[in-house]
Design an enzyme around this catalytic site. Structure first.
Site, short mmCIF file in Angstrom:
data_model
loop_
_atom_site.label_atom_id
_atom_site.label_comp_id
_atom_site.label_asym_id
_atom_site.label_seq_id
_atom_site.Cartn_x
_atom_site.Cartn_y
_atom_site.Cartn_z
N SER A 148 0.84 -1.21 0.00
CA SER A 148 0.00 0.00 0.00
C SER A 148 0.88 1.26 0.00
CB SER A 148 -0.97 0.01 1.19
OG SER A 148 -0.29 0.18 2.40
N ASN A 149 2.01 1.21 0.68
CA ASN A 149 2.91 2.37 0.64
C ASN A 149 3.54 2.53 -0.74
OD1 ASN A 149 3.01 3.73 3.29
ND2 ASN A 149 3.61 1.71 4.04
N HIS A 165 8.92 2.89 9.14
CA HIS A 165 8.76 1.88 10.19
C HIS A 165 7.52 2.21 11.02
CE1 HIS A 165 9.82 -1.24 12.98
NE2 HIS A 165 9.50 -0.40 13.95
C1 GAR Z 1 3.96 -0.95 6.90
O1 GAR Z 1 3.24 -0.81 8.10
C2 GAR Z 1 5.42 -0.62 7.12
O2 GAR Z 1 5.62 0.44 8.01
C3 GAR Z 1 5.91 -1.91 7.70
O3 GAR Z 1 5.28 -2.92 6.94
C4 GAR Z 1 4.01 -2.42 6.48
C5 GAR Z 1 3.97 -2.60 4.98
O4 GAR Z 1 2.71 -2.32 4.47
N1 GAR Z 1 7.34 -2.02 7.63
C6 GAR Z 1 8.08 -2.62 8.55
O5 GAR Z 1 7.60 -3.15 9.53
C7 GAR Z 1 9.57 -2.60 8.29
N2 GAR Z 1 10.28 -3.05 9.42
P1 GAR Z 1 2.49 -2.16 2.89
O6 GAR Z 1 3.11 -3.40 2.23
O7 GAR Z 1 1.01 -2.12 2.71
O8 GAR Z 1 3.17 -0.90 2.44
#
Ligand code: GAR
Length: 192
Positions: free
Chosen positions: A13-14, A111
């Site tokens: 999503s990011n 993070h």
């Molecule tokens: C997000 O919450 C990011 O901050 C976290 O994983 C998720 C990914 O979501 N990252 C970590 O924990 C890194 N240590 P996404 O795949 O939907 O972007």
């Protein structure tokens, strides 16, 4: 225009928020999305945005150094200015960071906690279980440690009494999706 390479392991999503922002702002081009997980939804999202999405396979007996060497070679093809970690769940090796640092590439991560609190794999979960009243997310430069690099920006938000961990995580993720592009825009326009 600056070139951004994204590393991601999961839903993305990011990564998607960054691809949308890049297109809309015209400030950057997402040149590739690399994933260490074949089934990661982020690869589908990259495809939908016409961004090359590559699965880089980690073989069982391969060392971290050997795997990162493959990433270095793949990334070099795209000549990125920034490497943006978006839910990439592996630690990068010193060699990887050295190679890109030497060529002026900046490597950043988001993070899901207010670092230095709750580093590691489950920032929101760890904060929730610790019973904190507020938590947040952190964007930081990546160094050799686990979530120890220099902090660029943090967003704080309260836990809502009674919300489940799933609700808290979903809310946090939406906040990240807005915060990451906002901070990237500031970094690229040298406001940070
Ligand atoms: C997000 O919450 C990011 O901050 C976290 O994983 C998720 C990914 O979501 N990252 C970590 O924990 C890194 N240590 P996404 O795949 O939907 O972007």
């Amino acid at each position: 225009m600056k070139k951004i390479a994204i590393l991601a392991s999961g839903s993305g999503s990011n990564a998607e928020a960054i691809m949308k922002w890049a297109k809309a702002s015209g400030l950057a081009e997402v040149v590739c999305v690399l994933s260490d997980k074949r089934e990661a939804r982020v690869l589908e999202r990259a495809f939908n945005h016409n961004v090359p999405g590559l699965y880089v396979r980690k073989k069982k007996l391969e060392s971290r150094e050997e795997y990162d060497q493959k990433l270095i070679v793949r990334l070099a093809d795209f000549n990125p200015d920034w490497i943006v970690l978006a839910g990439y769940m592996k630690l990068l090796t010193p060699k990887f960071l050295h190679v890109f640092r030497e060529s002026g590439v900046r490597v950043i991560n988001i993070h899901p906690s207010l670092l230095p609190l709750f580093p590691g794999l489950d920032g929101y979960g760890d904060a929730y279980r610790a019973g904190v009243k507020e938590s947040g997310c952190t964007i930081h430069y990546v160094d050799e440690g686990m979530d120890t690099g220099e902090i660029i920006a943090q967003k704080t938000f309260p836990l809502i009494p009674g919300e489940t961990l799933e609700e808290f995580k979903a809310r946090g993720l939406l906040i990240e999706n807005a915060f990451y592009p906002e901070i990237l825009e500031k970094l690229l326009t040298q406001l940070l």
